[in-house]
Write a protein that holds these residues in place. Structure first.
Motif, PDB file in Angstrom:
ATOM      1  N   PRO A   1     -44.843  12.149   9.971  1.00 49.98           N
ATOM      2  CA  PRO A   1     -44.626  10.709   9.891  1.00 49.98           C
ATOM      3  C   PRO A   1     -45.517   9.969  10.887  1.00 49.98           C
ATOM      4  O   PRO A   1     -46.176  10.585  11.718  1.00 49.98           O
ATOM      5  CB  PRO A   1     -43.148  10.550  10.240  1.00 49.98           C
ATOM      6  CG  PRO A   1     -42.779  11.757  11.031  1.00 49.98           C
ATOM      7  CD  PRO A   1     -43.691  12.861  10.547  1.00 49.98           C
ATOM      8  N   ALA A   2     -45.514   8.651  10.791  1.00 49.78           N
ATOM      9  CA  ALA A   2     -46.441   7.829  11.574  1.00 49.78           C
ATOM     10  C   ALA A   2     -46.270   7.997  13.072  1.00 49.78           C
ATOM     11  O   ALA A   2     -47.249   7.999  13.819  1.00 49.78           O
ATOM     12  CB  ALA A   2     -46.285   6.359  11.188  1.00 49.78           C
ATOM     13  N   GLY A   3     -45.054   8.146  13.546  1.00 47.97           N
ATOM     14  CA  GLY A   3     -44.839   8.285  14.984  1.00 47.97           C
ATOM     15  C   GLY A   3     -45.375   7.089  15.746  1.00 47.97           C
ATOM     16  O   GLY A   3     -45.358   5.965  15.263  1.00 47.97           O
ATOM     17  N   GLN A   4     -45.908   7.357  16.936  1.00 43.38           N
ATOM     18  CA  GLN A   4     -46.344   6.291  17.831  1.00 43.38           C
ATOM     19  C   GLN A   4     -47.845   6.313  18.107  1.00 43.38           C
ATOM     20  O   GLN A   4     -48.305   5.705  19.068  1.00 43.38           O
ATOM     21  CB  GLN A   4     -45.592   6.422  19.155  1.00 43.38           C
ATOM     22  CG  GLN A   4     -44.091   6.336  19.018  1.00 43.38           C
ATOM     23  CD  GLN A   4     -43.421   6.556  20.355  1.00 43.38           C
ATOM     24  OE1 GLN A   4     -43.602   5.773  21.279  1.00 43.38           O
ATOM     25  NE2 GLN A   4     -42.678   7.642  20.464  1.00 43.38           N
ATOM     26  N   LEU A   5     -48.627   7.005  17.278  1.00 47.66           N
ATOM     27  CA  LEU A   5     -50.052   7.141  17.540  1.00 47.66           C
ATOM     28  C   LEU A   5     -50.771   5.788  17.540  1.00 47.66           C
ATOM     29  O   LEU A   5     -51.633   5.537  18.388  1.00 47.66           O
ATOM     30  CB  LEU A   5     -50.700   8.098  16.531  1.00 47.66           C
ATOM     31  CG  LEU A   5     -52.114   8.553  16.875  1.00 47.66           C
ATOM     32  CD1 LEU A   5     -52.164   9.241  18.234  1.00 47.66           C
ATOM     33  CD2 LEU A   5     -52.646   9.478  15.789  1.00 47.66           C
ATOM     34  N   GLU A   6     -50.409   4.926  16.620  1.00 51.85           N
ATOM     35  CA  GLU A   6     -51.010   3.591  16.564  1.00 51.85           C
ATOM     36  C   GLU A   6     -50.762   2.851  17.881  1.00 51.85           C
ATOM     37  O   GLU A   6     -51.681   2.264  18.473  1.00 51.85           O
ATOM     38  CB  GLU A   6     -50.414   2.824  15.390  1.00 51.85           C
ATOM     39  CG  GLU A   6     -50.948   1.437  15.204  1.00 51.85           C
ATOM     40  CD  GLU A   6     -50.330   0.743  13.998  1.00 51.85           C
ATOM     41  OE1 GLU A   6     -50.504  -0.480  13.903  1.00 51.85           O
ATOM     42  OE2 GLU A   6     -49.677   1.397  13.147  1.00 51.85           O
ATOM     43  N   ASP A   7     -49.542   2.873  18.380  1.00 50.69           N
ATOM     44  CA  ASP A   7     -49.206   2.213  19.642  1.00 50.69           C
ATOM     45  C   ASP A   7     -49.932   2.865  20.823  1.00 50.69           C
ATOM     46  O   ASP A   7     -50.338   2.179  21.767  1.00 50.69           O
ATOM     47  CB  ASP A   7     -47.695   2.237  19.873  1.00 50.69           C
ATOM     48  CG  ASP A   7     -46.945   1.400  18.849  1.00 50.69           C
ATOM     49  OD1 ASP A   7     -47.528   0.427  18.318  1.00 50.69           O
ATOM     50  OD2 ASP A   7     -45.778   1.730  18.567  1.00 50.69           O
ATOM     51  N   PHE A   8     -50.104   4.179  20.766  1.00 53.69           N
ATOM     52  CA  PHE A   8     -50.838   4.902  21.804  1.00 53.69           C
ATOM     53  C   PHE A   8     -52.265   4.366  21.911  1.00 53.69           C
ATOM     54  O   PHE A   8     -52.750   4.062  23.002  1.00 53.69           O
ATOM     55  CB  PHE A   8     -50.829   6.400  21.487  1.00 53.69           C
ATOM     56  CG  PHE A   8     -51.721   7.227  22.361  1.00 53.69           C
ATOM     57  CD1 PHE A   8     -51.348   7.546  23.658  1.00 53.69           C
ATOM     58  CD2 PHE A   8     -52.928   7.715  21.882  1.00 53.69           C
ATOM     59  CE1 PHE A   8     -52.167   8.328  24.471  1.00 53.69           C
ATOM     60  CE2 PHE A   8     -53.752   8.491  22.678  1.00 53.69           C
ATOM     61  CZ  PHE A   8     -53.373   8.798  23.980  1.00 53.69           C
TER      62      PHE A   8
END
Length: 183
Positions: free
Chosen positions: A141-148
């Motif tokens: 799933p998307a998780g927090q990579l974008e925010d990282f």
């Protein structure tokens, strides 16, 4: 793979997707969208290590957290530290160029047209071998990579090794070793 096994697996995957769609778990986007070449989903172009582009093409916000898609455009022969995603599978599709990947203990070279699957919980890294390179990669799933990546973009100075490790941890990843080297 035998045809019967493949058909059973494909049927199981399709059934799971239908269940997710019926439960309303796959998408929160209320209409289609197009992200043009050179654009990012929300207009933010976070550079990767200050030089290479790393654009969000489909946000986890678009998919109810189920998937995020990024485009990496490399003009420098660099790559990430050896790291692990604890809760996301990562899929890399090489569009242009050549890369050395490490997934687990195995190292291999890939080029345009190749796809790499790095399962959650398995350490991985890569380094660009060609002068230019493009890859589209997804986390599911998307998780927090974008925010990282957005948080990295907001740093005022280069992070220390210790601060980058803490940052990875706070976004669901762990740094396990240095990046691959061409030397």
């Amino acid at each position: 793979m035998q045809r019967r096994t493949f058909l059973l697996d494909a049927t199981a995957i399709a059934s799971c997707m239908v269940t997710q769609v019926e439960a309303g778990n796959l998408s929160t986007a209320d209409k289609h969208f197009v992200v043009k070449a050179g654009d990012a989903r929300f207009g933010v172009h976070p550079p990767y290590r200050g030089v290479n582009a790393n654009d969000v093409k489909i946000s986890g916000k678009d998919t109810n957290g189920q998937l995020a898609v990024f485009e990496y455009i490399g003009k420098e022969m660099i790559g990430p530290a050896l790291h692990v995603h604890h809760d996301q599978d990562e899929i890399f599709s090489i569009i242009d160029g050549e890369y050395l990947f490490q997934v687990g203990n195995e190292k291999f070279t890939v080029k345009a047209g190749d796809t790499v699957f790095a399962p959650r919980g398995i350490p991985h890294t890569w380094i660009q071998l060609s002068a230019q390179g493009i890859q589209v990669y997804m986390v599911q799933p998307a998780g927090q990579l974008e925010d990282f990546f957005l948080a990295l973009n907001e740093l005022k100075e280069a992070p220390t090794e210790e601060s980058i490790k803490r940052m990875h941890e706070s976004y669901g990843m762990s740094v396990l070793g240095p990046p691959l080297s061409l030397r």
